[in-house]
Design a protein around this motif. Structure first.
Motif, PDB file in Angstrom:
ATOM      1  N   MET A 148     -94.469  25.911  71.964  1.00 22.68           N
ATOM      2  CA  MET A 148     -95.888  25.651  72.239  1.00 22.68           C
ATOM      3  C   MET A 148     -96.254  24.199  71.923  1.00 22.68           C
ATOM      4  O   MET A 148     -97.010  23.556  72.657  1.00 22.68           O
ATOM      5  CB  MET A 148     -96.764  26.604  71.417  1.00 22.68           C
ATOM      6  N   ALA A 149     -95.680  23.677  70.839  1.00 21.45           N
ATOM      7  CA  ALA A 149     -95.922  22.265  70.488  1.00 21.45           C
ATOM      8  C   ALA A 149     -95.426  21.343  71.599  1.00 21.45           C
ATOM      9  O   ALA A 149     -96.097  20.364  71.964  1.00 21.45           O
ATOM     10  CB  ALA A 149     -95.231  21.933  69.164  1.00 21.45           C
ATOM     11  N   LEU A 150     -94.257  21.667  72.174  1.00 22.30           N
ATOM     12  CA  LEU A 150     -93.701  20.843  73.257  1.00 22.30           C
ATOM     13  C   LEU A 150     -94.603  20.885  74.497  1.00 22.30           C
ATOM     14  O   LEU A 150     -94.820  19.872  75.164  1.00 22.30           O
ATOM     15  CB  LEU A 150     -92.295  21.337  73.616  1.00 22.30           C
ATOM     16  N   ILE A 151     -95.150  22.078  74.793  1.00 21.17           N
ATOM     17  CA  ILE A 151     -96.026  22.212  75.966  1.00 21.17           C
ATOM     18  C   ILE A 151     -97.293  21.363  75.778  1.00 21.17           C
ATOM     19  O   ILE A 151     -97.855  20.844  76.734  1.00 21.17           O
ATOM     20  CB  ILE A 151     -96.382  23.701  76.212  1.00 21.17           C
ATOM     21  N   CYS A 152     -97.731  21.220  74.524  1.00 24.53           N
ATOM     22  CA  CYS A 152     -98.956  20.447  74.237  1.00 24.53           C
ATOM     23  C   CYS A 152     -98.687  18.950  74.061  1.00 24.53           C
ATOM     24  O   CYS A 152     -99.609  18.194  73.732  1.00 24.53           O
ATOM     25  CB  CYS A 152     -99.620  20.993  72.974  1.00 24.53           C
ATOM     26  N   PHE A 153     -97.448  18.521  74.252  1.00 23.51           N
ATOM     27  CA  PHE A 153     -97.084  17.117  74.013  1.00 23.51           C
ATOM     28  C   PHE A 153     -98.025  16.147  74.746  1.00 23.51           C
ATOM     29  O   PHE A 153     -98.227  16.253  75.950  1.00 23.51           O
ATOM     30  CB  PHE A 153     -95.636  16.869  74.466  1.00 23.51           C
ATOM     31  N   GLU A 178    -101.467  29.555  80.808  1.00 24.28           N
ATOM     32  CA  GLU A 178    -100.806  30.857  80.940  1.00 24.28           C
ATOM     33  C   GLU A 178     -99.568  30.928  80.041  1.00 24.28           C
ATOM     34  O   GLU A 178     -99.355  31.899  79.320  1.00 24.28           O
ATOM     35  CB  GLU A 178    -100.417  31.080  82.413  1.00 24.28           C
ATOM     36  N   ALA A 179     -98.777  29.856  80.073  1.00 21.50           N
ATOM     37  CA  ALA A 179     -97.566  29.805  79.246  1.00 21.50           C
ATOM     38  C   ALA A 179     -97.935  29.853  77.762  1.00 21.50           C
ATOM     39  O   ALA A 179     -97.337  30.600  76.986  1.00 21.50           O
ATOM     40  CB  ALA A 179     -96.771  28.536  79.559  1.00 21.50           C
ATOM     41  N   LEU A 180     -98.931  29.071  77.360  1.00 16.48           N
ATOM     42  CA  LEU A 180     -99.328  29.027  75.949  1.00 16.48           C
ATOM     43  C   LEU A 180     -99.846  30.389  75.477  1.00 16.48           C
ATOM     44  O   LEU A 180     -99.511  30.847  74.392  1.00 16.48           O
ATOM     45  CB  LEU A 180    -100.394  27.945  75.737  1.00 16.48           C
ATOM     46  N   ASN A 181    -100.648  31.054  76.327  1.00 14.92           N
ATOM     47  CA  ASN A 181    -101.170  32.374  75.944  1.00 14.92           C
ATOM     48  C   ASN A 181    -100.051  33.404  75.829  1.00 14.92           C
ATOM     49  O   ASN A 181    -100.011  34.193  74.889  1.00 14.92           O
ATOM     50  CB  ASN A 181    -102.222  32.853  76.962  1.00 14.92           C
ATOM     51  N   ASP A 182     -99.129  33.381  76.815  1.00 14.26           N
ATOM     52  CA  ASP A 182     -97.980  34.310  76.792  1.00 14.26           C
ATOM     53  C   ASP A 182     -97.178  34.128  75.511  1.00 14.26           C
ATOM     54  O   ASP A 182     -96.818  35.095  74.834  1.00 14.26           O
ATOM     55  CB  ASP A 182     -97.018  34.023  77.969  1.00 14.26           C
ATOM     56  N   MET A 183     -96.878  32.868  75.208  1.00 14.98           N
ATOM     57  CA  MET A 183     -96.002  32.574  74.073  1.00 14.98           C
ATOM     58  C   MET A 183     -96.685  32.921  72.750  1.00 14.98           C
ATOM     59  O   MET A 183     -96.061  33.470  71.839  1.00 14.98           O
ATOM     60  CB  MET A 183     -95.548  31.105  74.124  1.00 14.98           C
ATOM     61  N   PHE A 184     -97.978  32.618  72.662  1.00 13.07           N
ATOM     62  CA  PHE A 184     -98.718  32.927  71.427  1.00 13.07           C
ATOM     63  C   PHE A 184     -98.779  34.446  71.207  1.00 13.07           C
ATOM     64  O   PHE A 184     -98.570  34.935  70.095  1.00 13.07           O
ATOM     65  CB  PHE A 184    -100.131  32.335  71.486  1.00 13.07           C
ATOM     66  N   THR A 185     -99.033  35.184  72.292  1.00  7.87           N
ATOM     67  CA  THR A 185     -99.118  36.654  72.195  1.00  7.87           C
ATOM     68  C   THR A 185     -97.778  37.232  71.762  1.00  7.87           C
ATOM     69  O   THR A 185     -97.704  38.079  70.868  1.00  7.87           O
ATOM     70  CB  THR A 185     -99.533  37.251  73.564  1.00  7.87           C
TER      71      THR A 185
END
Length: 236
Positions: free
Chosen positions: A128-133, A103-110
């Motif tokens: 987003m990179a940090l969330i995917c760490f 949800e966070a990644l989609n929000d941020m990308f949008t």
């Protein structure tokens, strides 16, 4: 408590660093400051103080994965101020560090595709990179979306996402992707960061890095040479 907003904002970021990873002692104080300043983002001083408070929250609540806190930062992001929005986006990434929260990644990308502020797009890309760490192939769909973007800033974020998602794994496919971007992207800053992120991926096999970046370090492009130096610094 000075009359200078930059000093006050900087001190809030400093507090966050002092209490990095020890959120319980300082988080409610920083949240109160956000609440009292976020009503009037158009006031430049408030905006600067918010910037510091958001970074302080990001540092102190790193990896906490608290959705309420994420949503509070999201409200500041959506006010679309280049100053506080930049810090809020980074803080969102730090709070959700390593969760791969879709949800966070989609929000941020949008939102990165909607805002006009380059500073916010850059922070969202790094957030987003940090969330995917550490998430390796779970981050691949986002890496592909970002690499395919027309925005050079999102492609820049894709390189960081590869570097952090595959940090220390020496993953061959990640190295291949970064090398491809390093020699083919039209943007110098994207090429620089692609080379630099080789240092993150090869963190545990640092003795391989000099060989991998040897040719790149002799590039006529100073940005690529910059990335080579950073890759060596990060890994070795």
């Amino acid at each position: 408590n000075t009359s200078n907003a930059h000093t006050n904002g900087g001190s809030l970021f400093g507090l966050g660093l002092v209490f990095a990873g020890q959120h319980s002692q300082i988080l409610s104080y920083l949240r109160d400051i956000i609440e009292s300043n976020s009503a009037s983002v158009e006031n430049k001083d408030n905006d600067i103080i918010l910037h510091g408070a958001c970074l302080g929250i990001g540092a102190s609540a790193m990896g906490l994965a608290d959705l309420d806190l994420y949503n509070e930062l999201n409200v500041i992001l959506y006010a679309d101020s280049a100053i506080s929005g930049q810090a809020a986006a980074l803080a969102m990434g730090l709070v959700m560090l390593g969760t791969c929260n879709e949800e966070a990644l989609n929000d941020m990308f949008t939102y990165a595709q909607e805002t006009q502020h380059e500073t916010i797009i850059r922070s969202l890309a790094i957030g987003m990179a940090l969330i995917c760490f550490g998430k390796e192939n779970k981050a691949d769909s986002y890496i592909t979306k970002m690499l395919d973007s027309k925005s050079s800033i999102l492609r820049y974020g894709a390189c960081f996402t590869i570097g952090l998602a595959y940090c220390g794994t020496s993953n061959k496919s990640a190295i291949k992707k970064l090398l491809h971007v390093a020699v083919s992207d039209s943007s110098d800053s994207v090429r620089r960061v692609a080379v630099m992120c080789l240092g993150f991926v090869l963190l545990r096999e640092f003795n391989k890095v000099p060989t991998v970046v040897e040719l790149l370090s002799q590039s006529h492009n100073p940005h690529v040479r910059y990335g080579s130096a950073m890759a060596l610094g990060i890994s070795c």
